[in-house]
Every structure is written in C-alpha cells, then in structure tokens.
Design an enzyme around this catalytic site. Structure first.
Site, PDB file in Angstrom:
ATOM      1  N   SER A  50      54.690  14.286  22.657  1.00 37.77           N
ATOM      2  CA  SER A  50      55.707  14.000  21.629  1.00 37.77           C
ATOM      3  C   SER A  50      55.724  12.654  21.736  1.00 37.77           C
ATOM      4  O   SER A  50      55.471  11.728  22.661  1.00 37.77           O
ATOM      5  CB  SER A  50      56.826  14.836  21.887  1.00 37.77           C
ATOM      6  OG  SER A  50      57.329  14.309  22.928  1.00 37.77           O
ATOM      7  N   ASP A  82      52.169  15.595  19.082  1.00 32.44           N
ATOM      8  CA  ASP A  82      53.272  16.569  18.548  1.00 32.44           C
ATOM      9  C   ASP A  82      54.103  15.926  17.806  1.00 32.44           C
ATOM     10  O   ASP A  82      54.976  14.706  18.143  1.00 32.44           O
ATOM     11  CB  ASP A  82      53.732  17.312  19.740  1.00 32.44           C
ATOM     12  CG  ASP A  82      54.420  18.451  19.351  1.00 32.44           C
ATOM     13  OD1 ASP A  82      54.378  19.240  18.557  1.00 32.44           O
ATOM     14  OD2 ASP A  82      55.653  18.710  20.221  1.00 32.44           O
ATOM     15  N   HIS A  83      54.437  16.405  16.736  1.00 29.14           N
ATOM     16  CA  HIS A  83      55.367  15.859  15.720  1.00 29.14           C
ATOM     17  C   HIS A  83      55.280  14.431  15.412  1.00 29.14           C
ATOM     18  O   HIS A  83      56.392  13.566  15.516  1.00 29.14           O
ATOM     19  CB  HIS A  83      56.832  16.364  16.209  1.00 29.14           C
ATOM     20  CG  HIS A  83      57.344  17.562  16.155  1.00 29.14           C
ATOM     21  ND1 HIS A  83      57.373  18.523  14.943  1.00 29.14           N
ATOM     22  CD2 HIS A  83      57.279  18.644  16.925  1.00 29.14           C
ATOM     23  CE1 HIS A  83      57.710  19.644  15.272  1.00 29.14           C
ATOM     24  NE2 HIS A  83      57.384  19.831  16.516  1.00 29.14           N
ATOM     25  N   ASP A 104      54.217  15.321  10.780  1.00 26.14           N
ATOM     26  CA  ASP A 104      55.439  15.973  10.637  1.00 26.14           C
ATOM     27  C   ASP A 104      56.102  15.405   9.350  1.00 26.14           C
ATOM     28  O   ASP A 104      57.100  14.788   9.666  1.00 26.14           O
ATOM     29  CB  ASP A 104      56.450  16.514  11.745  1.00 26.14           C
ATOM     30  CG  ASP A 104      57.379  17.411  11.435  1.00 26.14           C
ATOM     31  OD1 ASP A 104      57.528  17.727  10.206  1.00 26.14           O
ATOM     32  OD2 ASP A 104      58.139  17.778  12.434  1.00 26.14           O
ATOM     33  N   HIS A 180      63.024  25.288  17.615  1.00 27.89           N
ATOM     34  CA  HIS A 180      62.822  24.543  19.098  1.00 27.89           C
ATOM     35  C   HIS A 180      64.117  24.671  19.978  1.00 27.89           C
ATOM     36  O   HIS A 180      65.190  25.148  19.652  1.00 27.89           O
ATOM     37  CB  HIS A 180      62.705  22.842  18.672  1.00 27.89           C
ATOM     38  CG  HIS A 180      61.383  22.654  17.887  1.00 27.89           C
ATOM     39  ND1 HIS A 180      61.426  22.183  16.670  1.00 27.89           N
ATOM     40  CD2 HIS A 180      60.112  22.672  18.481  1.00 27.89           C
ATOM     41  CE1 HIS A 180      60.116  21.749  16.348  1.00 27.89           C
ATOM     42  NE2 HIS A 180      59.482  22.221  17.319  1.00 27.89           N
ATOM     43  N   GLY A 181      63.671  24.699  21.248  1.00 31.29           N
ATOM     44  CA  GLY A 181      64.735  24.741  22.365  1.00 31.29           C
ATOM     45  C   GLY A 181      64.857  26.024  22.823  1.00 31.29           C
ATOM     46  O   GLY A 181      64.361  26.874  22.677  1.00 31.29           O
ATOM     47  N   GLY A 212      58.020  26.115  18.150  1.00 37.33           N
ATOM     48  CA  GLY A 212      59.186  26.735  18.718  1.00 37.33           C
ATOM     49  C   GLY A 212      59.093  28.111  19.183  1.00 37.33           C
ATOM     50  O   GLY A 212      59.795  28.907  18.924  1.00 37.33           O
ATOM     51  N   ALA A 213      58.042  28.203  20.044  1.00 41.14           N
ATOM     52  CA  ALA A 213      57.534  29.625  20.434  1.00 41.14           C
ATOM     53  C   ALA A 213      57.710  30.115  22.071  1.00 41.14           C
ATOM     54  O   ALA A 213      57.314  30.734  22.485  1.00 41.14           O
ATOM     55  CB  ALA A 213      55.952  29.742  19.965  1.00 41.14           C
ATOM     56  N   SER A 214      58.609  29.068  22.466  1.00 44.87           N
ATOM     57  CA  SER A 214      59.184  29.408  23.769  1.00 44.87           C
ATOM     58  C   SER A 214      59.712  30.786  24.081  1.00 44.87           C
ATOM     59  O   SER A 214      60.487  31.143  22.992  1.00 44.87           O
ATOM     60  CB  SER A 214      59.707  28.607  24.620  1.00 44.87           C
ATOM     61  OG  SER A 214      58.898  27.515  25.078  1.00 44.87           O
TER      62      SER A 214
HETATM   63  P1  13P Z   1      59.872  25.549  22.155  1.00 45.06           P
HETATM   64  O1  13P Z   1      61.075  24.466  22.171  1.00 45.06           O
HETATM   65  O2  13P Z   1      59.989  26.739  21.677  1.00 45.06           O
HETATM   66  O3  13P Z   1      59.140  25.255  23.477  1.00 45.06           O
HETATM   67  O4  13P Z   1      58.745  24.930  21.173  1.00 45.06           O
HETATM   68  C1  13P Z   1      57.797  23.575  21.421  1.00 45.06           C
HETATM   69  C2  13P Z   1      57.391  23.002  20.252  1.00 45.06           C
HETATM   70  O5  13P Z   1      57.176  23.446  19.210  1.00 45.06           O
HETATM   71  C3  13P Z   1      56.773  21.732  20.360  1.00 45.06           C
HETATM   72  O6  13P Z   1      56.175  21.270  19.003  1.00 45.06           O
HETATM   73  O1  G3H Z   2      59.139  19.922  19.552  1.00 45.34           O
HETATM   74  C1  G3H Z   2      59.579  19.314  20.350  1.00 45.34           C
HETATM   75  C2  G3H Z   2      59.118  19.278  21.638  1.00 45.34           C
HETATM   76  O2  G3H Z   2      59.624  20.194  22.545  1.00 45.34           O
HETATM   77  C3  G3H Z   2      59.155  17.877  22.341  1.00 45.34           C
HETATM   78  O3  G3H Z   2      60.463  17.600  22.587  1.00 45.34           O
HETATM   79  O4  G3H Z   2      60.674  15.281  21.722  1.00 45.34           O
HETATM   80  O5  G3H Z   2      62.165  15.983  23.640  1.00 45.34           O
HETATM   81  O6  G3H Z   2      59.662  15.465  23.772  1.00 45.34           O
HETATM   82  P1  G3H Z   2      60.720  15.931  23.043  1.00 45.34           P
HETATM   83 ZN    ZN Z   3      57.427  21.730  17.596  1.00 43.23          ZN
END
Ligand code: 13P
Ligand code: G3H
Ligand code: ZN
Length: 309
Positions: A50, A82-83, A104, A180-181, A212-214
């Site tokens: 990220s 990522d993003h 994004d 997310h989170g 957001g798939a945790s």
């Molecule tokens: P989580 O916060 O669900 O792990 O999602 C991570 C994510 O989507 C990173 O881009």
């Molecule tokens: O989608 C976000 C990821 O969990 C990355 O988070 O921007 O705090 O590194 P971060």
């Molecule tokens: Zn994400």
C-alpha cells in the site's frame, strides 16, 4: 522464475474456480511468513504494497525483499500496488519494478474514474504491467444492512461492463458488502451474492477482486485481548462466504487485517509470557511463524489455491 504479472494466475484461477491470495506486506517477517506458507502449499502468490507500506518501509526495501522471495522460492509471485490513489503513485510502481498496480478511482464520479483508470492502463500496459481498478464503494458497517444504500454504493453490474470495456483494465475490485479492517458487520455478516453472480455472468472470463476479505479470526482477537489488548466487536467475512466467492468470478482475495491480528496476538503473548526478553528476534520469530500457519490455512482451506503454483 522472475516476478510474474497476474494474467496467467487469474486465467488458471478462473478456470479452476479458486482464488489467489493477495497479502499486504510491510516488513521482512511478514514477507517471509507469507512466502514460507506459499512454499509449503505450492501456491501462487500476490504480495501487495500500500501507499502506507511504501512510506513505512520504503519502496526499495520492499521490492528488494520481494525479489529475494522470488529467488528463494521459484514460485510465481506478483508484486502489486494496493489502492494507488493517483496516476503518480501507479507510475512510480510501474517504473519501480512492480508487475501489477491498482488504481483506486472508486471515490471519483464514474466518468472521472474511467478517465483516471484509462490513463494508468495506457501507461502500465505499455510497460507490460497489469492494472486492477475499483468500481463501487466498499461497505461501511452501516451500509451493509440497508438495501437502498446498497444500490448507491455497491457495484452496479451494467456499469461494471461499461467500465471494463472503456478502460481496458485487467481486473476489477467490486463492492458487494465487504469492508476494510476488523469491524466489517454490525449484525449478521451478509454479502450480495446475487450481485456478484450477475457481474460474473455479464463479464464471463474476467477476473474480479474482493477487498476487505479478512475473516478476523476469532482466536487471534481472543489472544490479543487475553494479553492486554482491547478489541471489541470485531467481525470479519466468514470463511464459507469467501469459498463461495471463489466459485464465481473472484480470482483475487485481499487479506491484511488477519496478518496484523496474527502478528500482534503472537507478539502480545510472547512479551507477556517472557517479560525479561528484549531481543526482537525472540518475538518476531514466533510472529512470523504465526503468519505462516495462518496463511497456509487460508491457501489450503479457504482460497483453494494450494498445489496450483
Ligand atoms: P482486510 O482489511 O479485510 O484485510 O482487507 C485488506 C484489503 O482489502 C487490502 O486492499
Ligand atoms: O486496504 C488497505 C490495506 O489494509 C492497507 O492498509 O494503508 O494501512 O497500509 P494501510
Ligand atoms: Zn483494499
């Protein structure tokens, strides 16, 4: 094998009805824990960085660590931004050795998202790098339950088709109720599978991405709280829902929060049980091992990507 892009990975995942895990990395122990799981499971792997990770660890340190992982394993590994919030960060990662970037533009109006994504796609494709975009907004905890809010924020299937056609993007992150989170749902977890099915049917063969798939694995939350943490009301996406998503067009499943929880639970436990220790290797070693075990479980039992490398 050098770093790969995600084209072949996604083609195989789509045909095999499984998903590749995309894990966020911020330091050496996280990378090593994930990579050890991929070796054990013979799984394809996406390591994603990220903007925050680039700022924390520096681009060069992360790319060199990922290059080391590639040399060490011989596995197909993709390095993904990522993003990415704007053209400049995507360009920096394309120029700086990444094989995949995400632009994004989901916070922008539809036409602006298209224009921004198209610009990144043109630049990245010219350099052999693939692009993920996002359409729709990931749910906030409130949004997940209200059908009228869904239509305003979740990905519109017809717009998804137009977006993919007009941008030439290689994969698309969609909003169907994940967020997310660690606090994803207030009540019962719910994803809009009817919408996912519709998008899959309208875009046959096209790879979709679930952010957001945790799962927010309860044992890690309990362990954090047992050893001095205070994480209340955390709730993730149940494993069976992720398995189901992999049966549709979802080829990439993003996981960061579970890594954070696994690492933090292990470190909290270690330091509480060993108050006299202060060598970082003593607590980072078990944390790396906790990540390995958790990621191996995801690959084998949730993503179904073990043995696919
Ligand atoms: P989580 O916060 O669900 O792990 O999602 C991570 C994510 O989507 C990173 O881009
Ligand atoms: O989608 C976000 C990821 O969990 C990355 O988070 O921007 O705090 O590194 P971060
Ligand atoms: Zn994400």
């Amino acid at each position: 094998m050098p770093l790969v892009d995600t084209k072949e990975m996604f083609r195989k995942a789509y045909e095999g009805h499984y998903a590749v895990g995309a894990f966020n990395v911020n330091n050496m122990e996280i990378i090593q824990g994930i990579v050890e799981a991929a070796i054990q499971e013979k799984a394809p792997l996406i390591l994603q960085v990220s903007a925050g990770a680039r700022k924390y660890a520096k681009h060069i340190y992360l790319t060199k660590l990922v290059e080391a992982a590639v040399q060490d394993t011989g596995l197909p590994i993709a390095l993904h931004l990522d993003h990415g919030a704007d053209f400049d960060i995507c360009k920096a990662c394309v120029d700086g050795g990444f094989t995949s970037v995400m632009i994004d533009g989901s916070k922008h109006p539809f036409e602006e998202n298209i224009a921004l994504t198209k610009r990144v796609v043109e630049y990245a494709h010219d350099k052999g790098v693939v692009v993920e975009a996002e359409l729709g907004k990931l749910a906030g905890v409130e949004d997940a339950v209200k059908v009228n809010t869904r239509d305003a924020t979740y990905t519109d299937p017809d717009q998804a088709v137009e977006f993919v056609e007009r941008t030439g993007v290689d994969s698309l992150a969609i909003a169907i109720g994940t967020s997310h989170g660690a606090y994803k749902f207030k009540g019962k977890p719910e994803l809009d599978f009817a919408r996912l099915e519709k998008i899959t049917n309208l875009l046959p063969g096209f790879p979709l991405v679930l952010h957001g798939a945790s799962t927010v694995i309860p044992s890690f939350v309990e362990e954090c709280n047992k050893y001095g943490g205070k994480i209340d009301g955390a709730q993730g996406v149940p494993e069976d829902m992720l398995r189901k998503a992999g049966q549709f067009g979802v080829c990439k499943i993003n996981i960061d929060t579970d890594l954070r929880l696994a690492m933090t639970a292990s470190i909290r436990k270690y330091l509480t049980e060993h108050p006299g220790d202060f060598d970082p290797r003593q607590y980072l070693g078990p944390a790396r091992e906790a990540i390995r075990a958790m990621v191996a479980h995801k690959m084998r039992d949730v993503l179904n990507c073990s043995g696919r490398a």
